[in-house]
Design a protein around this motif. Structure first.
Motif, PDB file in Angstrom:
ATOM      1  N   ASP A  10      33.379 119.761  40.205  1.00  0.00           N
ATOM      2  CA  ASP A  10      32.699 119.422  41.532  1.00  0.00           C
ATOM      3  C   ASP A  10      33.138 118.450  42.140  1.00  0.00           C
ATOM      4  O   ASP A  10      32.906 118.057  43.380  1.00  0.00           O
ATOM      5  N   ASP A  36      32.643 125.077  41.309  1.00  0.00           N
ATOM      6  CA  ASP A  36      31.377 125.357  40.704  1.00  0.00           C
ATOM      7  C   ASP A  36      31.406 126.490  39.875  1.00  0.00           C
ATOM      8  O   ASP A  36      31.995 127.263  39.619  1.00  0.00           O
ATOM      9  N   LEU A  65      27.226 121.049  37.504  1.00  0.00           N
ATOM     10  CA  LEU A  65      27.801 121.978  38.494  1.00  0.00           C
ATOM     11  C   LEU A  65      26.842 122.525  39.499  1.00  0.00           C
ATOM     12  O   LEU A  65      25.709 122.817  39.131  1.00  0.00           O
ATOM     13  N   ARG A  67      25.280 125.614  42.066  1.00  0.00           N
ATOM     14  CA  ARG A  67      25.207 126.975  42.075  1.00  0.00           C
ATOM     15  C   ARG A  67      24.984 127.532  40.819  1.00  0.00           C
ATOM     16  O   ARG A  67      24.131 128.367  40.561  1.00  0.00           O
ATOM     17  N   ASP A  69      25.269 125.951  36.494  1.00  0.00           N
ATOM     18  CA  ASP A  69      25.710 124.724  35.831  1.00  0.00           C
ATOM     19  C   ASP A  69      26.433 125.200  34.698  1.00  0.00           C
ATOM     20  O   ASP A  69      27.063 126.387  34.366  1.00  0.00           O
TER      21      ASP A  69
END
Length: 145
Positions: A10, A36, A65, A67, A69
């Protein structure tokens, strides 16, 4: 044929550095970027705008990340019979022992901490190319018969 690499990252700066380092290390690499975890899974499952996405030969996965991970992404990849054979390298800033243990527990193929120094980071990406994309033998056909 190009070597397909999916970078799940990201940070625009880290994406740019990785692109430049791979460009110098190996022009045969086609680097795809997912920003993401949700986009990464859409790419890997060839959903939506990623319907024509190639199957990556290697995944470079950040842990932190938006939204979804990287830990969740790794768990989904390794639980999916169609995806679990793709080598997945964790490439993250975290040096936390818990993240290292969790990543290997989820069957990461390698765990690398991103260095902050530009030259060291470039060297790390070149070493990823040297090992995973030059020396390691990866299958050209991913279907198991």
């Amino acid at each position: 044929m190009p070597t397909e690499v999916l970078l799940v990252e990201d940070s625009p700066g880290d994406v740019r550095l990785t692109q430049e380092a791979f460009r110098e290390a190996n022009i045969a690499i086609k680097l795809h970027v997912a920003e993401d975890g949700v986009e990464a899974m859409e790419f890997l499952r060839r959903e939506g705008v990623h319907a024509d996405a190639p199957r990556p030969d290697l995944i470079l996965l950040d842990l932190n990340l938006p939204r979804m991970d990287g830990r969740e992404v790794l768990a989904l990849i390794k639980a999916d019979d169609k995806l679990k054979s793709i080598p997945t390298v964790i490439l993250t800033t975290s040096e936390a022992e818990a993240d290292i243990v969790k990543s290997y527990h989820l069957q990461a193929n390698c765990y690398l901490s991103k260095p902050v120094e530009l030259e060291v980071f470039e060297g790390l990406v070149k070493s990823i190319n040297e090992f995973w994309l030059t020396r390691a033998k990866l299958p050209k056909v991913w279907q198991i018969t």
